[in-house]
Design a protein around this motif. Structure first.
Motif, PDB file in Angstrom:
ATOM      1  N   GLY A  68     -12.922 -22.523  20.260  1.00 26.92           N
ATOM      2  CA  GLY A  68     -13.837 -22.305  21.149  1.00 26.92           C
ATOM      3  C   GLY A  68     -14.339 -23.873  22.018  1.00 26.92           C
ATOM      4  O   GLY A  68     -13.423 -24.161  22.276  1.00 26.92           O
ATOM      5  N   LEU A  69     -15.663 -23.849  22.425  1.00 25.41           N
ATOM      6  CA  LEU A  69     -15.977 -24.881  23.237  1.00 25.41           C
ATOM      7  C   LEU A  69     -16.720 -25.916  22.383  1.00 25.41           C
ATOM      8  O   LEU A  69     -17.618 -25.412  21.326  1.00 25.41           O
ATOM      9  CB  LEU A  69     -16.848 -24.361  24.323  1.00 25.41           C
ATOM     10  CG  LEU A  69     -16.045 -23.530  25.251  1.00 25.41           C
ATOM     11  CD1 LEU A  69     -17.074 -23.177  26.423  1.00 25.41           C
ATOM     12  CD2 LEU A  69     -14.917 -24.180  26.062  1.00 25.41           C
ATOM     13  N   LEU A  70     -16.791 -27.227  22.703  1.00 28.07           N
ATOM     14  CA  LEU A  70     -17.609 -28.140  22.095  1.00 28.07           C
ATOM     15  C   LEU A  70     -18.385 -28.846  23.033  1.00 28.07           C
ATOM     16  O   LEU A  70     -18.064 -29.406  24.016  1.00 28.07           O
ATOM     17  CB  LEU A  70     -16.774 -29.144  21.316  1.00 28.07           C
ATOM     18  CG  LEU A  70     -17.288 -30.290  20.619  1.00 28.07           C
ATOM     19  CD1 LEU A  70     -17.899 -29.837  19.311  1.00 28.07           C
ATOM     20  CD2 LEU A  70     -16.361 -31.701  20.419  1.00 28.07           C
ATOM     21  N   VAL A  71     -19.803 -28.783  23.038  1.00 24.74           N
ATOM     22  CA  VAL A  71     -20.651 -29.250  23.925  1.00 24.74           C
ATOM     23  C   VAL A  71     -21.409 -30.619  23.199  1.00 24.74           C
ATOM     24  O   VAL A  71     -21.744 -30.415  22.078  1.00 24.74           O
ATOM     25  CB  VAL A  71     -21.844 -28.249  24.005  1.00 24.74           C
ATOM     26  CG1 VAL A  71     -22.964 -28.610  24.910  1.00 24.74           C
ATOM     27  CG2 VAL A  71     -21.178 -26.967  24.573  1.00 24.74           C
ATOM     28  N   THR A  72     -21.307 -31.578  23.938  1.00 25.82           N
ATOM     29  CA  THR A  72     -21.882 -32.900  23.670  1.00 25.82           C
ATOM     30  C   THR A  72     -23.249 -33.348  24.790  1.00 25.82           C
ATOM     31  O   THR A  72     -22.712 -33.126  25.943  1.00 25.82           O
ATOM     32  CB  THR A  72     -20.825 -34.038  23.509  1.00 25.82           C
ATOM     33  OG1 THR A  72     -21.585 -35.330  22.885  1.00 25.82           O
ATOM     34  CG2 THR A  72     -20.299 -34.349  24.787  1.00 25.82           C
ATOM     35  N   LEU A 325     -15.539 -24.263  35.030  1.00 24.38           N
ATOM     36  CA  LEU A 325     -16.670 -25.239  36.064  1.00 24.38           C
ATOM     37  C   LEU A 325     -17.818 -25.241  35.107  1.00 24.38           C
ATOM     38  O   LEU A 325     -18.547 -24.377  34.453  1.00 24.38           O
ATOM     39  CB  LEU A 325     -16.941 -24.553  37.021  1.00 24.38           C
ATOM     40  CG  LEU A 325     -15.840 -24.769  38.289  1.00 24.38           C
ATOM     41  CD1 LEU A 325     -14.484 -24.024  37.961  1.00 24.38           C
ATOM     42  CD2 LEU A 325     -16.488 -23.987  39.459  1.00 24.38           C
ATOM     43  N   VAL A 326     -18.255 -26.818  34.813  1.00 26.50           N
ATOM     44  CA  VAL A 326     -19.213 -27.165  33.942  1.00 26.50           C
ATOM     45  C   VAL A 326     -20.418 -27.767  34.708  1.00 26.50           C
ATOM     46  O   VAL A 326     -20.069 -28.792  35.433  1.00 26.50           O
ATOM     47  CB  VAL A 326     -18.777 -27.891  32.880  1.00 26.50           C
ATOM     48  CG1 VAL A 326     -19.843 -28.265  31.812  1.00 26.50           C
ATOM     49  CG2 VAL A 326     -17.705 -27.375  32.133  1.00 26.50           C
ATOM     50  N   PRO A 327     -21.608 -27.380  34.677  1.00 23.72           N
ATOM     51  CA  PRO A 327     -22.728 -28.083  35.252  1.00 23.72           C
ATOM     52  C   PRO A 327     -22.669 -29.620  34.643  1.00 23.72           C
ATOM     53  O   PRO A 327     -22.561 -29.831  33.656  1.00 23.72           O
ATOM     54  CB  PRO A 327     -24.040 -27.396  34.923  1.00 23.72           C
ATOM     55  CG  PRO A 327     -23.450 -26.058  34.530  1.00 23.72           C
ATOM     56  CD  PRO A 327     -22.161 -26.149  33.992  1.00 23.72           C
ATOM     57  N   GLN A 328     -23.153 -30.354  35.772  1.00 23.72           N
ATOM     58  CA  GLN A 328     -23.020 -32.099  35.185  1.00 23.72           C
ATOM     59  C   GLN A 328     -24.327 -32.392  34.530  1.00 23.72           C
ATOM     60  O   GLN A 328     -24.451 -33.418  33.914  1.00 23.72           O
ATOM     61  CB  GLN A 328     -22.896 -32.651  36.533  1.00 23.72           C
ATOM     62  CG  GLN A 328     -21.417 -32.584  37.182  1.00 23.72           C
ATOM     63  CD  GLN A 328     -21.347 -33.537  38.448  1.00 23.72           C
ATOM     64  OE1 GLN A 328     -22.108 -34.411  38.387  1.00 23.72           O
ATOM     65  NE2 GLN A 328     -20.489 -33.260  39.261  1.00 23.72           N
ATOM     66  N   VAL A 369     -18.498 -30.325  28.215  1.00 23.98           N
ATOM     67  CA  VAL A 369     -18.022 -29.348  27.648  1.00 23.98           C
ATOM     68  C   VAL A 369     -16.592 -29.667  27.396  1.00 23.98           C
ATOM     69  O   VAL A 369     -15.768 -29.627  28.345  1.00 23.98           O
ATOM     70  CB  VAL A 369     -18.234 -27.846  28.196  1.00 23.98           C
ATOM     71  CG1 VAL A 369     -17.525 -27.012  27.286  1.00 23.98           C
ATOM     72  CG2 VAL A 369     -19.704 -27.640  28.212  1.00 23.98           C
ATOM     73  N   ILE A 370     -15.814 -29.590  26.073  1.00 26.04           N
ATOM     74  CA  ILE A 370     -14.720 -29.774  26.141  1.00 26.04           C
ATOM     75  C   ILE A 370     -14.149 -28.614  25.166  1.00 26.04           C
ATOM     76  O   ILE A 370     -14.866 -27.819  24.670  1.00 26.04           O
ATOM     77  CB  ILE A 370     -14.172 -31.132  25.525  1.00 26.04           C
ATOM     78  CG1 ILE A 370     -14.954 -31.588  24.195  1.00 26.04           C
ATOM     79  CG2 ILE A 370     -14.404 -32.239  26.570  1.00 26.04           C
ATOM     80  CD1 ILE A 370     -14.544 -32.859  23.634  1.00 26.04           C
ATOM     81  N   ASN A 371     -12.699 -28.754  24.781  1.00 27.66           N
ATOM     82  CA  ASN A 371     -12.303 -27.675  23.747  1.00 27.66           C
ATOM     83  C   ASN A 371     -12.516 -27.938  22.390  1.00 27.66           C
ATOM     84  O   ASN A 371     -12.905 -29.269  22.082  1.00 27.66           O
ATOM     85  CB  ASN A 371     -10.639 -27.762  23.684  1.00 27.66           C
ATOM     86  CG  ASN A 371      -9.998 -26.981  24.982  1.00 27.66           C
ATOM     87  OD1 ASN A 371     -10.924 -26.485  25.684  1.00 27.66           O
ATOM     88  ND2 ASN A 371      -8.980 -27.325  25.112  1.00 27.66           N
TER      89      ASN A 371
END
Length: 380
Positions: A68-72, A325-328, A369-371
């Protein structure tokens, strides 16, 4: 007198303790979520799960892969760093852990499920799967005059597939002095100085590919000047300088160092007028040269999917080799854009459950956002 009838006696118990090797083998076949519960409930299980060899055996049954995705993102006033897990298709952001005391200068991409938070003079390694963290020692004494010149003091992170060791590379350039390079190997307690490092100024970014850590560096302190790509061999602990095409955007505000099709690549943030995006992919099979790839976005993509007045980072995720594509910055509604390069199709996924947009605290609105890869490896 009639004797009182006695109930039949129970047969002697034949239960025996389960041999430790059987318990160990069973644990290696359990998913990580179950292991984390057993680790909290049993000291014996915890001692098995945290042994250095357990993670390698567990990976044979549960190979490390992107799940999934890892959000920090930072806490209010950047007093800590939050981590959330999110499904590929968006949805609720599930809190994993919060790490004080402050937000890192930058966070690396996942390396077998382990990420690094860079604080300049030291780094924090984090395994979101086990909710564990580990701080490296400081690279120098806090009383040293050098602590006032840490703008180009950067930590990178990677895995050496030959020795099976995780290593942190510290690159420290102070104008007017020779640069310093040192390496910290997980499982030790000190930094080792390195010789032969290039005389450049590192940017806060890195990727790890096949036992090499790659990061861009400025040739001089003039940030609008030329940049090069540094390749650090984690096994040989040697450096190689790779020239970057003159047309490739150099600054992180314009481009991102990513992994594309298993190779280091530079992806432009800026979308050209003809709805194309440029990716420069490094090919090292026959020398070091770059392949330029034009990514053609669907017609009218901006009106339907991408939001106006929002700047996007570009990344590449493991599933189907899609671009992300991830918002900054955080906003009231957070959407990430998945782009299938082969089919030229885009889809938007909403993420909710993140901290609210804090208009009066803009420094806490950044996020990445990363793997998200699962790994049972323990730091203890």
């Amino acid at each position: 007198m009639e004797k009182e009838q006695q109930p039949p006696s129970s047969p002697p118990s034949s239960s025996k303790p389960i041999p430790s090797e059987i318990i160990y083998d069973i644990l290696t076949k359990l998913p990580i979520k179950s292991l984390m519960r057993f680790r909290c409930l049993s000291k014996l299980c915890s001692s098995y799960i945290t042994t250095p060899s357990f993670a390698e055996l567990h990976a044979l049954n549960f190979p490390i892969k992107t799940v999934g995705l890892l959000v920090t993102c930072p806490a209010r006033l950047q007093t800590a760093q939050h981590f959330f897990s999110v499904d590929f298709d968006g949805g609720l952001a599930v809190p994993l852990l919060t790490i004080p005391p402050r937000f890192s200068r930058y966070t690396t991409r996942s390396v077998n499920g382990i990420i690094l938070m860079d604080f300049g003079l030291y780094a924090t390694l984090c395994n979101p799967s086990t909710r564990q963290t580990f701080n490296t020692p400081f690279v120098c004494s806090l009383t040293s005059p050098s602590v006032n010149s840490t703008y180009f003091c950067v930590n990178s992170f990677g895995f050496d597939p030959v020795s099976k060791k995780y290593k942190v590379l510290n690159s420290w350039a102070i104008p007017g002095r020779d640069p310093e390079y040192r390496v910290f190997e997980l499982g030790t307690n000190s930094w080792r100085p390195l010789k032969g490092g290039p005389n450049y100024y590192p940017q806060r970014e890195s990727v790890c590919v096949d036992g090499f850590v790659y990061f861009r560096s400025w040739v001089s302190t003039h940030k609008n000047g030329r940049t090069v790509l540094i390749a650090f061999d984690l096994h040989e602990e040697s450096f190689r300088v790779i020239e970057i095409p003159a047309k490739a955007l150099a600054r992180r505000s314009e481009s991102e160092l990513i992994v594309y099709s298993g190779r280091p690549a530079i992806a432009d943030h800026l979308l050209l007028e003809d709805d194309t995006m440029t990716i420069w992919v490094l090919d090292e099979n026959d020398g070091d040269y770059w392949v330029q790839i034009k990514v053609f976005l669907p017609d009218h993509y901006g009106e339907e999917i991408l939001e106006e007045d929002i700047d996007y980072f570009v990344d590449c995720i493991g599933r189907n080799n899609e671009l992300l594509l991830v918002p900054q910055t955080l906003s009231d509604s957070v959407y990430v854009i998945h782009y299938d390069v082969l089919n030229r199709s885009m889809r938007r996924a909403e993420i909710f459950g993140l901290p609210e947009d804090r208009f009066s605290d803009l420094s806490s609105n950044t996020f990445s956002v990363i793997n998200y890869e699962e790994n049972v490896m323990s730091f203890t």
